[in-house]
Design a protein around this motif. Structure first.
Motif, mmCIF file in Angstrom:
data_model
loop_
_atom_site.group_PDB
_atom_site.id
_atom_site.type_symbol
_atom_site.label_atom_id
_atom_site.label_comp_id
_atom_site.label_asym_id
_atom_site.label_seq_id
_atom_site.Cartn_x
_atom_site.Cartn_y
_atom_site.Cartn_z
ATOM 1 N N VAL A 174 -9.305 -1.412 0.348
ATOM 2 C CA VAL A 174 -8.207 -2.381 0.415
ATOM 3 C C VAL A 174 -8.594 -3.510 1.362
ATOM 4 C CG1 VAL A 174 -6.338 -0.762 -0.111
ATOM 5 C CG2 VAL A 174 -7.066 -1.063 2.254
ATOM 6 N N ARG A 218 -10.120 4.525 -1.274
ATOM 7 C CA ARG A 218 -9.484 3.340 -1.877
ATOM 8 C C ARG A 218 -9.758 2.120 -1.004
ATOM 9 N NH1 ARG A 218 -3.343 1.895 -1.956
ATOM 10 N NH2 ARG A 218 -3.227 3.715 -0.618
ATOM 11 N N ARG A 238 -16.760 4.928 15.284
ATOM 12 C CA ARG A 238 -17.088 3.529 15.620
ATOM 13 C C ARG A 238 -17.374 3.369 17.117
ATOM 14 N NH1 ARG A 238 -11.224 0.459 16.106
ATOM 15 N NH2 ARG A 238 -12.096 -1.057 17.526
ATOM 16 N N PHE A 239 -16.885 4.312 17.927
ATOM 17 C CA PHE A 239 -17.096 4.207 19.369
ATOM 18 C C PHE A 239 -18.373 4.908 19.828
ATOM 19 C CE2 PHE A 239 -12.474 3.871 18.792
ATOM 20 C CZ PHE A 239 -12.278 2.621 19.366
ATOM 21 N N PHE A 294 -6.519 0.776 17.637
ATOM 22 C CA PHE A 294 -7.161 2.076 17.437
ATOM 23 C C PHE A 294 -6.272 3.031 16.640
ATOM 24 C CE2 PHE A 294 -7.892 6.414 19.255
ATOM 25 C CZ PHE A 294 -9.007 6.690 18.487
ATOM 26 N N ALA A 297 -12.708 6.451 12.264
ATOM 27 C CA ALA A 297 -12.033 5.751 13.371
ATOM 28 C C ALA A 297 -12.639 6.080 14.736
ATOM 29 C CB ALA A 297 -10.541 6.083 13.370
ATOM 30 N N ILE A 298 -13.113 7.297 14.897
ATOM 31 C CA ILE A 298 -13.695 7.679 16.183
ATOM 32 C C ILE A 298 -15.182 7.333 16.229
ATOM 33 C CG2 ILE A 298 -14.075 9.590 17.802
ATOM 34 C CD1 ILE A 298 -11.148 8.992 17.371
ATOM 35 N N VAL A 337 -6.324 -3.852 9.919
ATOM 36 C CA VAL A 337 -6.633 -4.404 8.591
ATOM 37 C C VAL A 337 -5.579 -3.983 7.578
ATOM 38 C CG1 VAL A 337 -8.324 -4.432 6.707
ATOM 39 C CG2 VAL A 337 -9.103 -4.421 9.085
ATOM 40 N N ILE A 338 -5.055 -2.773 7.744
ATOM 41 C CA ILE A 338 -4.153 -2.250 6.702
ATOM 42 C C ILE A 338 -2.832 -1.724 7.242
ATOM 43 C CG2 ILE A 338 -5.950 -1.628 5.053
ATOM 44 C CD1 ILE A 338 -5.797 1.251 6.145
ATOM 45 N N GLY A 363 -12.427 -5.302 5.214
ATOM 46 C CA GLY A 363 -11.546 -4.396 4.489
ATOM 47 C C GLY A 363 -11.416 -3.052 5.170
ATOM 48 N N ALA A 364 -10.873 -2.115 4.428
ATOM 49 C CA ALA A 364 -10.663 -0.760 4.943
ATOM 50 C C ALA A 364 -10.654 0.211 3.779
ATOM 51 C CB ALA A 364 -9.334 -0.681 5.702
ATOM 52 N N LEU A 365 -10.835 1.481 4.106
ATOM 53 C CA LEU A 365 -10.771 2.531 3.081
ATOM 54 C C LEU A 365 -9.640 3.472 3.455
ATOM 55 C CD1 LEU A 365 -14.518 2.468 3.008
ATOM 56 C CD2 LEU A 365 -13.228 2.491 0.862
ATOM 57 N N THR A 366 -8.716 3.635 2.541
ATOM 58 C CA THR A 366 -7.575 4.483 2.820
ATOM 59 C C THR A 366 -7.401 5.500 1.688
ATOM 60 O OG1 THR A 366 -5.264 4.456 3.510
ATOM 61 C CG2 THR A 366 -5.860 2.954 1.725
ATOM 62 N N GLU A 369 -14.387 0.540 9.758
ATOM 63 C CA GLU A 369 -13.676 0.772 11.022
ATOM 64 C C GLU A 369 -14.348 0.013 12.172
ATOM 65 O OE1 GLU A 369 -10.977 2.402 12.144
ATOM 66 O OE2 GLU A 369 -10.281 3.012 10.158
ATOM 67 N N ARG A 403 3.115 7.682 9.696
ATOM 68 C CA ARG A 403 2.848 8.832 10.557
ATOM 69 C C ARG A 403 3.141 8.438 11.995
ATOM 70 N NH1 ARG A 403 -2.091 6.597 9.443
ATOM 71 N NH2 ARG A 403 -3.502 6.268 11.199
ATOM 72 N N HIS A 424 -15.761 -2.751 11.860
ATOM 73 C CA HIS A 424 -15.686 -4.175 11.502
ATOM 74 C C HIS A 424 -17.063 -4.770 11.227
ATOM 75 C CE1 HIS A 424 -11.548 -3.737 12.578
ATOM 76 N NE2 HIS A 424 -11.828 -3.507 13.849
ATOM 77 N N LEU A 432 0.851 -1.183 0.000
ATOM 78 C CA LEU A 432 0.000 0.000 0.000
ATOM 79 C C LEU A 432 0.890 1.236 0.000
ATOM 80 C CD1 LEU A 432 -2.576 -1.139 2.689
ATOM 81 C CD2 LEU A 432 -2.903 -1.059 0.235
ATOM 82 N N ASN A 449 -4.994 0.871 12.165
ATOM 83 C CA ASN A 449 -6.073 -0.016 11.733
ATOM 84 C C ASN A 449 -5.437 -1.355 11.378
ATOM 85 O OD1 ASN A 449 -7.990 -1.471 10.361
ATOM 86 N ND2 ASN A 449 -8.775 0.253 9.189
ATOM 87 N N LEU A 500 -7.659 11.034 12.707
ATOM 88 C CA LEU A 500 -6.831 9.830 12.774
ATOM 89 C C LEU A 500 -6.986 9.040 11.486
ATOM 90 C CD1 LEU A 500 -4.996 7.946 14.425
ATOM 91 C CD2 LEU A 500 -7.073 6.921 15.390
ATOM 92 N N ARG A 501 -8.181 8.586 11.227
ATOM 93 C CA ARG A 501 -8.591 7.953 9.968
ATOM 94 C C ARG A 501 -10.078 8.205 9.845
ATOM 95 N NH1 ARG A 501 -6.101 4.044 12.532
ATOM 96 N NH2 ARG A 501 -8.123 3.206 13.157
#
Lengths: 64, 237
Positions: free
Chosen positions: B150, B148, B66-67, A46, B63-64, A51-52, B103-106, B97, A23, B99, A17, A49, B59-60
């Protein structure tokens, strides 16, 4: 709170990737075994991630 | 008979909730906004996580969120096969995020935010897509920096094998694995997609989004023998 030290969580995308630089997240916390365990958990589930991403945990010596 | 109830999630930073509510309301369902600090009410049939941002996404993306109590309650909500969770753009990011989707999105492989109308191909026989033939092309807007998709190769293979890749871009716009634009979870009732169907409800851009959402709701009603759509559309503010 006499043993507060600076830790750095360096986060990288897994191989394949795009992310040559990654970072870093800086965490200031009291250096105890319990806190290190919590930081490991926080980093893996947290801040990164799973997964990636992967991460490395560094203690910045001499920087409190 | 009462109308199906579609809940539109609102997080700090969500910015697509109004057009999403209007797009759904135009198909004769009751629409209600769901605040992120509350779990999903029992009488809601669909939860839609709309586009925009959530908690800053520093962060991503997702990511937050999800909580949040709302997203935490979605796992139990989705256990009921009559319920549907649809994540659009930031909503898709939140679902991965959390789950609830694999997968994930980046970041896009170009490294820049992408905002344009794209073509996506229907690539599944998913029951909510009945009326859209696999291979059919939809014109839908996208607007994302982290779009994206992944996943590890085994997950990608499983998605295809289980017929849960719902949409693929017709060209590589963001580096997504196998041009994946939208997927469903194993049980089929959790869906995520990066394109914005709620923004394709007018001939000036495209009406494919309106058609897509209309078919999904119609198929859901028929599949579950569900509640009718009589009466005027309504949006609860």
């Amino acid at each position: 709170m006499g043993n507060v030290r600076r830790f750095e969580v360096c986060i990288f995308l897994k191989e394949g990737l795009l992310d040559p630089q990654g970072r870093a997240v800086r965490i200031f916390m009291e250096d105890t075994p319990e806190n290190r365990e919590k930081l490991q958990e926080l980093s893996g589930n947290f801040l990164a991630n799973p997964v990636i991403e992967t991460f490395e945990l560094h203690l910045r010596e001499g920087e409190g | 008979m009462t109308r199906p109830v579609v809940g539109i999630a609102v997080f700090p930073g969500t910015n697509c909730e109004r057009e999403t509510a209007r797009a759904f309301a135009s198909h004769g369902v009751s629409v209600r906004y769901l605040w992120h600090e509350e779990p999903v009410p029992e009488d809601v049939d669909w939860v839609v996580l709309p586009g925009g941002f959530s908690y800053g996404d520093y962060l991503r993306a997702g990511a937050i969120a999800r909580f949040s109590p709302l997203v935490r309650s979605l796992e139990a909500f989705a256990q009921d096969p009559r319920k549907v969770v649809l994540g659009i753009c930031n909503g898709f990011q939140i679902l991965t995020e959390a789950h609830l989707l694999p997968g994930a999105l980046t970041w896009n492989h170009t490294g820049v935010f992408l905002c344009r109308v794209v073509e996506v191909e229907v690539t599944s026989h998913h029951p909510l897509l009945r009326g859209l033939a696999p291979g059919e092309i939809l014109r839908l807007p996208v607007a994302h920096g982290e779009g994206r998709f992944v996943a590890d190769p085994e997950t990608i293979r499983e998605l295809s094998r289980k017929d849960t890749v719902l949409f693929r871009y017709t060209e590589d716009i963001n580096g997504s694995a196998e041009r994946i634009a939208g997927i469903a979870g194993t049980e089929g009732n959790v869906i995520g997609m990066m394109p914005h169907p709620e923004r394709a409800v007018h001939p000036l851009i495209s009406t494919d989004g309106a058609r897509l959402l209309g078919l999904m709701l119609q198929n859901w009603r028929e599949h579950h023998g569900a509640r009718g759509a009589e009466g005027s559309p309504q949006v609860a503010a």
